[in-house]
Design an enzyme around this catalytic site. Sequence first.
Site, PDB file in Angstrom:
ATOM      1  N   LYS A 164       0.829  -1.202   0.000  1.00 49.91           N
ATOM      2  CA  LYS A 164       0.000   0.000   0.000  1.00 49.91           C
ATOM      3  C   LYS A 164       0.866   1.257   0.000  1.00 49.91           C
ATOM      4  CE  LYS A 164      -3.598   2.705   0.178  1.00 49.91           C
ATOM      5  NZ  LYS A 164      -4.545   2.971   1.245  1.00 49.91           N
TER       6      LYS A 164
ATOM      7  N   LYS B 119      -0.987  12.836   5.412  1.00 46.70           N
ATOM      8  CA  LYS B 119      -0.916  11.652   6.272  1.00 46.70           C
ATOM      9  C   LYS B 119      -0.153  10.509   5.576  1.00 46.70           C
ATOM     10  CE  LYS B 119      -4.705   9.026   6.542  1.00 46.70           C
ATOM     11  NZ  LYS B 119      -4.300   7.699   6.047  1.00 46.70           N
TER      12      LYS B 119
END
Lengths: 282, 282
Positions: A159, A227
């Site tokens: 990811k 983030k």
Amino acid sequence: MTNIGIWGLGSMGLGMAQSLVKAGLPTVGHDPRGVVLDGAADLETGELDIAVIVVLNAAQTESVIDAILPSLRAGAVVVACATVSPAFARDMASRCKAREVLYLDAPISGGAARAAQGDLSIMASGPNAAFDTAQPALDAMARTVFRMGEEVGAGSAMKAVHQVLAGTHIATMAEAMVFGITQGIDPARFMEVLPQCGGTSWMLENRGPHIRDGDYTPHSAVEIWIKDLGIINEIATDAAIDLPMVQAALGGYRKAVEMGLGREDDAAIAKVYAAQAGVKLP
Amino acid sequence: MTNIGIWGLGSMGLGMAQSLVKAGLPTVGHDPRGVVLDGAADLETGELDIAVIVVLNAAQTESVIDAILPSLRAGAVVVACATVSPAFARDMASRCKAREVLYLDAPISGGAARAAQGDLSIMASGPNAAFDTAQPALDAMARTVFRMGEEVGAGSAMKAVHQVLAGTHIATMAEAMVFGITQGIDPARFMEVLPQCGGTSWMLENRGPHIRDGDYTPHSAVEIWIKDLGIINEIATDAAIDLPMVQAALGGYRKAVEMGLGREDDAAIAKVYAAQAGVKLP
């Protein structure tokens, strides 16, 4: 019957919960904001086979795990979907293992619309037993599950690699579109020509129209990249490696936040480049 | 009958010349290295309707135009295919116009294999009369001609925008693949998963396999990016705009040249990132 609990009914989690209900799986939803899941089952945490956690980040994932782990039965599986570092995923897995709870490191990709259609991609790693138990939920939520092996952390690693690409491609598309405007190429023509050429990317085709149409409705917000690229930065710092493309993209997203655009669609990074170049976007 | 001359029989030009011959168009080829075009016609420059120029850069384009302009007939069209700045294209067009020669600003995209199959993309701008005269050559060489309007410079502007994307996507793919290796994701798995995800790009799918297979046969060399991103840098400097993504990518290509990789395939930028990260590529 497989009983499922899902924690976090935000833009991704609610759609995933709806996909679970639609698939006929007894599902209970939890959200601190009081979001209600239509068709939810009445289930105690101790009755669950699968606990899906779809919260914002590592800190929230940890809070949920801390809260539910004492109640989960041995053999239940935690499916952790937030983008976190591989090291964090390994830490959570070992805490779960200490209580005989299985852990699937299962970050998701695909956006809110695909979440609601049970059409996500999931990059997952963990013990085969965790995959077996989680299968009904994975089938209901995802079109594609990339099995990254039995080691927790591999799913989060893939990811992270995906986010390196996706976050950088959005910034590149925005930079190229603004550069084009300075050279007399309008965004509509840009979007007609470039998707047909070797310079295209999935993100160009997906986010480019937002800039062309001046529509910054946040399908995925600028602050998500602060983030996610921030997590990638931490991983890179720990591993003592440079990521110059990520750094350049993150610089743009940070400027976007400084300009007050954090909650706009991530295509709003174009406004940073447009302000610098002194051109007007559509 | 349309008579064609083509200057520059390199990896792109030879394939394009072969496509012209295959289409039955009388074609003469010129190359200072003595490359021979099979099936060439015997034509003087004064007999040409179309002069296709497929050389390395602006300086070579200018030399060819200086050499042939005195011989070209009024109404002939120069089809200029090198990647150059829009300002340079406008300068060449005005020199041609002074001798009643038409000019098509016609940068190409697609690589040597597609050049040989008459399957290129051409981003072209210029007077409609130039398009009309050049049509048989464009039809033979290209699958797609993007008509960017009547103003010379617009074709080169779109090509520059394309190169911003393409050059940056290659660097991003290489950075992501090396980052993946540091996180335990091997390039074969990278190439299985990411082309199916939102992080993909045309360049990832085209160049990624070169790194996975350790094959740096120069289909398109590192040094092309020094030239093309250099041109883009010049345009950006003139326009006083920042291109942070381009700067980051160009930094990588420059380091690749310093490492002696200028003539390798552009996917060799991965060797720069791998050296920095201390990982081994396949």
